[in-house]
Design an enzyme around this catalytic site. Structure first.
Site, PDB file in Angstrom:
ATOM      1  N   GLN A  17     -36.249 -38.593 -11.224  1.00  0.00           N
ATOM      2  CA  GLN A  17     -36.591 -37.607 -12.255  1.00  0.00           C
ATOM      3  C   GLN A  17     -35.615 -37.674 -13.444  1.00  0.00           C
ATOM      4  O   GLN A  17     -35.974 -37.384 -14.572  1.00  0.00           O
ATOM      5  CB  GLN A  17     -36.571 -36.181 -11.686  1.00  0.00           C
ATOM      6  CG  GLN A  17     -37.667 -35.878 -10.699  1.00  0.00           C
ATOM      7  CD  GLN A  17     -37.222 -36.139  -9.279  1.00  0.00           C
ATOM      8  OE1 GLN A  17     -36.447 -37.035  -9.012  1.00  0.00           O
ATOM      9  NE2 GLN A  17     -37.713 -35.326  -8.349  1.00  0.00           N
TER      10      GLN A  17
ATOM     11  N   ASP B 107     -33.820 -24.356  -7.784  1.00  0.00           N
ATOM     12  CA  ASP B 107     -35.162 -24.062  -7.260  1.00  0.00           C
ATOM     13  C   ASP B 107     -35.199 -22.693  -6.607  1.00  0.00           C
ATOM     14  O   ASP B 107     -36.242 -22.041  -6.538  1.00  0.00           O
ATOM     15  CB  ASP B 107     -35.580 -25.137  -6.260  1.00  0.00           C
ATOM     16  CG  ASP B 107     -35.873 -26.429  -6.999  1.00  0.00           C
ATOM     17  OD1 ASP B 107     -34.916 -27.110  -7.380  1.00  0.00           O
ATOM     18  OD2 ASP B 107     -37.052 -26.708  -7.247  1.00  0.00           O
TER      19      ASP B 107
ATOM     20  N   ARG C 150     -44.216 -30.867 -11.373  1.00  0.00           N
ATOM     21  CA  ARG C 150     -43.016 -30.624 -10.570  1.00  0.00           C
ATOM     22  C   ARG C 150     -42.061 -29.705 -11.354  1.00  0.00           C
ATOM     23  O   ARG C 150     -42.325 -29.353 -12.492  1.00  0.00           O
ATOM     24  CB  ARG C 150     -42.345 -31.938 -10.182  1.00  0.00           C
ATOM     25  CG  ARG C 150     -42.231 -32.894 -11.359  1.00  0.00           C
ATOM     26  CD  ARG C 150     -41.049 -33.761 -11.320  1.00  0.00           C
ATOM     27  NE  ARG C 150     -39.799 -33.030 -11.322  1.00  0.00           N
ATOM     28  CZ  ARG C 150     -39.235 -32.480 -12.397  1.00  0.00           C
ATOM     29  NH1 ARG C 150     -39.814 -32.535 -13.587  1.00  0.00           N
ATOM     30  NH2 ARG C 150     -38.094 -31.836 -12.301  1.00  0.00           N
ATOM     31  N   GLY C 151     -40.933 -29.354 -10.696  1.00  0.00           N
ATOM     32  CA  GLY C 151     -39.991 -28.416 -11.310  1.00  0.00           C
ATOM     33  C   GLY C 151     -40.405 -27.010 -10.895  1.00  0.00           C
ATOM     34  O   GLY C 151     -41.575 -26.627 -11.095  1.00  0.00           O
ATOM     35  N   ALA C 152     -39.466 -26.269 -10.288  1.00  0.00           N
ATOM     36  CA  ALA C 152     -39.854 -24.998  -9.648  1.00  0.00           C
ATOM     37  C   ALA C 152     -40.665 -24.044 -10.552  1.00  0.00           C
ATOM     38  O   ALA C 152     -41.730 -23.569 -10.138  1.00  0.00           O
ATOM     39  CB  ALA C 152     -38.613 -24.310  -9.092  1.00  0.00           C
TER      40      ALA C 152
ATOM     41  N   ARG D 169     -45.320 -27.346  -2.057  1.00  0.00           N
ATOM     42  CA  ARG D 169     -43.872 -27.526  -2.280  1.00  0.00           C
ATOM     43  C   ARG D 169     -43.184 -26.250  -1.797  1.00  0.00           C
ATOM     44  O   ARG D 169     -43.155 -25.245  -2.514  1.00  0.00           O
ATOM     45  CB  ARG D 169     -43.566 -27.734  -3.782  1.00  0.00           C
ATOM     46  CG  ARG D 169     -44.174 -28.943  -4.481  1.00  0.00           C
ATOM     47  CD  ARG D 169     -43.654 -30.305  -4.039  1.00  0.00           C
ATOM     48  NE  ARG D 169     -42.229 -30.544  -3.995  1.00  0.00           N
ATOM     49  CZ  ARG D 169     -41.467 -30.905  -5.040  1.00  0.00           C
ATOM     50  NH1 ARG D 169     -41.988 -31.047  -6.217  1.00  0.00           N
ATOM     51  NH2 ARG D 169     -40.183 -31.141  -4.867  1.00  0.00           N
TER      52      ARG D 169
ATOM     53  N   ASN E   6     -30.998 -26.761  -4.942  1.00  0.00           N
ATOM     54  CA  ASN E   6     -31.490 -27.594  -6.043  1.00  0.00           C
ATOM     55  C   ASN E   6     -31.649 -29.033  -5.547  1.00  0.00           C
ATOM     56  O   ASN E   6     -31.359 -29.345  -4.394  1.00  0.00           O
ATOM     57  CB  ASN E   6     -30.522 -27.514  -7.234  1.00  0.00           C
ATOM     58  CG  ASN E   6     -31.117 -28.097  -8.506  1.00  0.00           C
ATOM     59  OD1 ASN E   6     -32.251 -27.774  -8.872  1.00  0.00           O
ATOM     60  ND2 ASN E   6     -30.395 -28.973  -9.178  1.00  0.00           N
ATOM     61  N   LYS E   7     -32.120 -29.869  -6.433  1.00  0.00           N
ATOM     62  CA  LYS E   7     -32.418 -31.264  -6.098  1.00  0.00           C
ATOM     63  C   LYS E   7     -31.300 -31.920  -5.297  1.00  0.00           C
ATOM     64  O   LYS E   7     -30.126 -31.742  -5.613  1.00  0.00           O
ATOM     65  CB  LYS E   7     -32.671 -32.021  -7.410  1.00  0.00           C
ATOM     66  CG  LYS E   7     -32.956 -33.491  -7.313  1.00  0.00           C
ATOM     67  CD  LYS E   7     -34.068 -33.844  -6.354  1.00  0.00           C
ATOM     68  CE  LYS E   7     -35.367 -33.109  -6.595  1.00  0.00           C
ATOM     69  NZ  LYS E   7     -36.316 -33.266  -5.461  1.00  0.00           N
TER      70      LYS E   7
END
Ligand code: MRU
Length: 328
Positions: free
Chosen positions: A189, A230, A44-46, A87, A240-241
């Site tokens: 996260q 992201d 995960r994580g862009a 994603r 973003n998140k």
């Protein structure tokens, strides 16, 4: 330790869903398995998602080495499909997949061209992370408390990460800092991954529930907020998140600087964003037996007027300046 690594015939992945209880690596050999690992957020994580996409295409090229150029190209396009759907919000997955496909389309030896391109991508991502860390660290004063959201460390971006790289660099330069980590509902996260990374570095950290951020700011316990991104739109809005927007509103209310730390690869010149919505089971335990609707957006949009600055590998930009630098 690396969150993902390309080995000769497989991708070696640190399964992030098992952290912090278990450091377990898994091996994936085909694009469908990797797309599933992305969806399940084992990776995960862009930026890391983008790198995983690029690595997958190298694997596909290797597995199809004996075939004709046309066959390899069609296998690559076939492989890209499930990856791109896995994603949809982060920008890096699209740019890096497009970049690899375009290199392949112009190469005579597709496999070796993709391997070389991957090496360039990886080196440059690590170099960018170092720059983001070094520049971002200058914003954190000695004795300050930084609040961060989600996970933006090496589990999210090659090298040391983005916002978390800035925090690590500040700490390594000898500044006595403290980090407030939001747990980051619903997949935690912050609580599971960021705290694990900070503990490995010995950086003092305090876990708070997402909804405690306002109270902490009101009590003067937070000096600066640093988050990742992201995707950044041409008007400077930051995707973003989920929860980032709330933090930005709160930071503005309390006069606390709010910085986004992100590479140029996150800038999107077209501003086309799909905000991923995830399953209800992430929010509502199935065994509660409640038959209700759940709305579970994974990201939100923070408008530029709430952002103090965007830390990039080329310096700190005002949020309104971002659009000038976004290119295809
Ligand atoms: O859903 P995730 O865990 O992939 O979301 C990650 C984030 O929102 C990060 O802040 C973002 O990818 C930038 S971190 C390098």
């Amino acid at each position: 330790m690396r969150a993902i690594e390309l080995r000769s015939d497989h991708l070696r992945v640190l399964d992030q869903t098992r952290l912090p209880q278990e450091v377990r690596f898994e091996e994936y050999r085909n694009p469908e398995e990797i797309a599933t690992a992305l969806r399940e957020m084992k990776i995960r994580g862009a930026p890391l998602i983008g790198l995983a996409g690029a690595m997958t295409l190298v694997l596909v090229a290797r597995h199809n080495k004996g075939k004709s150029r046309e066959e390899i190209l069609s296998e690559l396009h076939r492989a890209a499909e499930p990856l791109l759907k896995a994603r949809p919000t982060g920008r890096d997955l699209y740019t890096l997949t497009e970049r690899m496909l375009s290199v392949a389309s112009e190469a005579s030896d597709i496999c070796s061209a993709l391997e070389k391109e991957l090496e360039r991508i990886q080196e440059s991502m690590e170099e960018i992370s170092r720059k983001l860390g070094a520049i971002g660290a200058t914003l954190i004063g000695n004795g300050q408390t930084v609040l961060t959201h989600c996970n933006t460390g090496f589990l999210a971006a090659p090298g040391e990460g983005t916002a978390l790289a800035a925090i690590k660099f500040a700490w390594r330069s000898g500044k006595r800092i403290r980090v407030f980590v939001t747990e980051t509902r619903p997949l935690l996260q912050g609580a599971r991954l960021t705290l694990w990374e900070l503990q490995r570095e010995g950086i003092p950290a305090t876990l708070i529930v997402d909804s405690a951020a306002g109270y902490c700011m009101q009590r003067g316990m937070v000096h600066i907020v640093m988050v990742g991104a992201d995707r950044i739109l041409p008007d400077g809005s930051v995707i973003n998140k989920i929860g980032t927007y709330t933090l930005a509103v709160l930071a503005k209310r309390h006069g606390i600087p709010f910085y986004v730390v992100a590479p140029f690869s996150t800038f999107d010149p077209k501003g086309e964003v799909i905000v991923e919505e995830r399953g209800k089971e992430e929010v509502l335990p199935q065994d509660w037996g409640l038959k209700v609707e759940v709305f579970n957006p994974a990201f939100d949009l923070t408008p530029p007027e709430l952002i103090t600055g965007v830390v990039t590998e080329r310096g700190i930009l005002g949020p309104q300046e971002v659009g000038k630098f976004a290119k295809d």
